[in-house]
Design an enzyme around this catalytic site. Structure first.
Site, PDB file in Angstrom:
ATOM      1  N   SER A   1       0.773  -1.413  -0.063  1.00  0.00           N
ATOM      2  CA  SER A   1       0.027   0.117   0.262  1.00  0.00           C
ATOM      3  C   SER A   1       0.778   1.230  -0.257  1.00  0.00           C
ATOM      4  CB  SER A   1      -0.868  -0.026   1.196  1.00  0.00           C
ATOM      5  OG  SER A   1      -1.757   1.247   1.305  1.00  0.00           O
TER       6      SER A   1
ATOM      7  N   TRP B   1       2.943   1.791  -2.842  1.00  0.00           N
ATOM      8  CA  TRP B   1       1.665   2.059  -4.251  1.00  0.00           C
ATOM      9  C   TRP B   1       1.200   3.447  -4.091  1.00  0.00           C
ATOM     10  CZ3 TRP B   1      -2.844   4.560  -4.268  1.00  0.00           C
ATOM     11  CH2 TRP B   1      -4.023   4.803  -5.431  1.00  0.00           C
ATOM     12  N   HIS B   2       1.138   3.751  -2.966  1.00  0.00           N
ATOM     13  CA  HIS B   2       0.964   5.843  -2.925  1.00  0.00           C
ATOM     14  C   HIS B   2       2.218   6.070  -3.084  1.00  0.00           C
ATOM     15  CE1 HIS B   2      -2.208   4.361  -0.015  1.00  0.00           C
ATOM     16  NE2 HIS B   2      -3.041   6.391  -0.283  1.00  0.00           N
ATOM     17  N   GLY B   3       3.522   6.026  -3.287  1.00  0.00           N
ATOM     18  CA  GLY B   3       4.378   7.328  -3.705  1.00  0.00           C
ATOM     19  C   GLY B   3       5.828   5.992  -3.714  1.00  0.00           C
TER      20      GLY B   3
ATOM     21  N   PHE C   1      -1.329  10.047  -8.136  1.00  0.00           N
ATOM     22  CA  PHE C   1      -0.135   8.335  -7.881  1.00  0.00           C
ATOM     23  C   PHE C   1      -0.751   7.800  -9.041  1.00  0.00           C
ATOM     24  CE2 PHE C   1      -1.034   9.388  -2.829  1.00  0.00           C
ATOM     25  CZ  PHE C   1       0.106  10.277  -3.101  1.00  0.00           C
TER      26      PHE C   1
END
Lengths: 483, 82
Positions: A318, A321-323, A483
């Site tokens: 997670s 995935w965000h950055g 994103f």
């Protein structure tokens, strides 16, 4: 052309009018043209990457279905996912990995020659890649048949209301809706417009008004501890208003076309635990992680400690995935830790609540849990908001310093607002909280509002629109749009 | 061992509860043992006991002792004529 613009509203008005004016059999062409035009206006030539990913996923889906054995299907599915993740990895994570390897090499005195590469991140790549992965996995699992109609499939991939930042939808839910002839319904138009207006309200009157104030603290190397505390709490409000506004506009636009998207938020800042928070924040992303990462990782696991490992890995993904930054990795790990720690200490916390008589007053106990959860979420967001790991640790230390929380320091920290900005923000924040309060009591504020007298109803609608026109601040992109 | 016994044993083993606690009143989230993490362990235990595979959608459906019986019945586990 962003959502928050006159151009988008005009563009969308033309699409809605044409959509209902033409026969159903041509609507997919209109939606596809609109989606690609919208994406091209945002991301230019990357529309070709979107086209390539769409074609690749379409062919892979058909190929999975054609395989005779489960083993062959799995092989094709994994090959397809690897290609999609390679594209995501190349555009989003190449420099992150490259910089990390270079830093390690420098530390170890190794020679590492690959320089920083100028790679632009294609907008929405994380979102449409996740949709593509779920499509391929669902075909492999036999939950979905590979789509034959290339046009409808392409809209699933690029549907413009939800392309930029979700909700992340499943093909099983979206494709049948595109294929069903949608008739012009007053309730869809009315509800859609209200959701769009509410999205504009949250974005322009809360999120974009807070963004420069939060930035003034986070960009200031001499910010005080109390300023960091206040700015972090405000950032939580900003992030919620920003991202939920994006979902509101997406849901509203889709509804005006007769398409129902999945709700993405359920008042996350009123969660009573971290587990509860993830059931309320970015819901379509959380359920995606649950179905395609967490549940497969839990297969065959019969000990809590093994489930804990699955939780940590899921939150790590997670974060990534965000950055593409270590601060996001740490942010993900913090949430993983919260979740594991929360489970491990559940009984002890229960005893503590009993010992302190907290559990004798369920309402008060609930609000204590809401406050603690919110502060834990805020602390994690220090890492989400900070520009580097070094800055994140400095800010986290300030956030945790007891003197940063002194009431006088916090009151002083409000100097980051001008008096006018503070008054405007406070007023619209209260309006948003009233909206939430009604929602908690009545399930849907819009339904509740529709039962009020016409005068009261329209007074609220006029307040929303006039407030956006008079006090709305624009010019900021959406946080999750990046994103 | 009969399937219904295997079913009850799975609850005892996965949730670490007493046999007399397993019954029709058992519902996900209403006991501290059968929480969201305990549910994952219960699913793994059920999958192994009955040689079935439960995906995320079915896992959400399995939210009580009774609904678990219905779900496994649909997947071919016979609790009546064994």
């Amino acid at each position: 052309m962003t959502f928050i613009s006159i151009e988008f509203l005009l563009f969308f008005a033309v699409i809605v009018f044409t959509y209902y004016a033409i026969p159903h059999r041509w609507r997919w062409v209109l939606l596809l043209a609109a989606s690609y035009s919208f994406y091209a206006s945002l991301s230019g030539y990357f529309v070709f990457l979107l086209l390539t990913s769409t074609a690749f996923s379409y062919v892979t889906g058909r190929l999975i279905e054609k395989q005779e054995t489960k083993k062959q299907k799995k092989k094709v599915m994994l090959m397809g996912i690897c290609v999609l993740l390679f594209l995501l990895g190349w555009f989003k994570y190449f420099n992150f990995v490259n910089d990390s390897v270079r830093a390690i090499s420098a530390y170890l005195n190794w020679n590492y020659a690959i320089p920083y590469q100028e790679i632009i991140l294609p907008i929405a790549i994380s979102f449409y890649t996740f949709q593509a992965v779920s499509y391929l996995v669902d075909i492999y699992r036999g939950k979905l048949k590979a789509e034959r109609h290339y046009g409808y499939f392409s809209i699933y991939f690029a549907f413009f209301p939800q392309l930029v930042a979700g909700p992340i939808e499943r093909a099983k839910k979206l494709l049948p809706q595109f294929k069903t002839e949608q008739t012009l319904k007053y309730e869809n138009l009315s509800y859609g417009m209200k959701r769009i207006a509410w999205g504009f309200f949250k974005k322009t009157l809360i999120a974009d008004r807070l963004a420069p104030i939060v930035a003034s603290v986070y960009d200031n190397p001499d910010a005080t501890g109390s300023q960091i505390v206040l700015a972090t709490i405000l950032f939580s409000v900003q992030l919620y208003a920003d991202f939920s506004a994006l979902s509101d506009i997406a849901i509203g636009c889709a509804r005006m076309l007769g398409i129902k998207l999945t709700e993405n938020f359920k008042q996350p800042h009123f969660a009573t635990s971290i587990g509860d928070f993830w059931n309320r924040w970015h819901i379509t992303f959380s359920t995606w992680l649950r179905d395609y990462i967490f549940v497969p990782l839990c297969k065959g696991k019969k000990k809590r400690s093994e489930i804990y490992v699955a939780i940590i890995i899921t939150f790590l993904i997670s974060g990534i995935w965000h950055g593409a930054a270590w601060s996001f990795v740490l942010w993900g790990l913090i949430h993983g830790f919260y979740r594991v720690f929360g489970d491990h200490t559940k009984q002890a916390r229960g005893k503590m609540a009993s010992f302190t008589y907290l559990d004798r007053n369920p309402t008060f106990h609930k609000w204590v849990k809401i406050a603690i959860t919110f502060l834990l979420v805020c602390f994690s967001r220090v890492f989400f908001r900070s520009d580097s790991v070094t800055a994140a640790f400095t800010n986290a230390k300030l956030f945790l310093t007891p003197s940063s929380w002194s009431p006088s320091g916090i009151i002083e920290a409000f100097e980051i607002f001008s008096l006018l900005d503070l008054a405007i923000f406070a007023f619209f924040f209260i309006v948003m909280q009233l909206f939430h309060h009604v929602e908690r009591k009545n399930a849907s504020t819009w339904n509740w509002l529709s039962q009020r007298p016409v005068f009261a109803r329209y007074a609220v609608y006029v307040l929303i629109v006039v407030s956006v026109l008079v006090f709305g601040a624009t010019g900021q992109g959406f946080v999750y749009g990046g994103f | 061992m009969k399937n219904i016994e295997k079913y009850k044993n799975a609850f005892v083993e996965a949730l670490e509860i007493e046999e007399d606690e397993v019954g029709e009143g058992l519902v996900l989230g209403e006991t501290s043992e059968w929480d969201s993490l305990g549910h994952m362990i219960l699913i793994s235990t059920m999958e192994e006991a009955f040689d079935v595979s439960l995906d995320a959608e079915w896992m959400s459906e399995f939210d009580s002792y009774q609904s678990g019986l219905k779900l496994l019945d649909r997947l071919g586990v016979d609790f009546v004529n064994e």
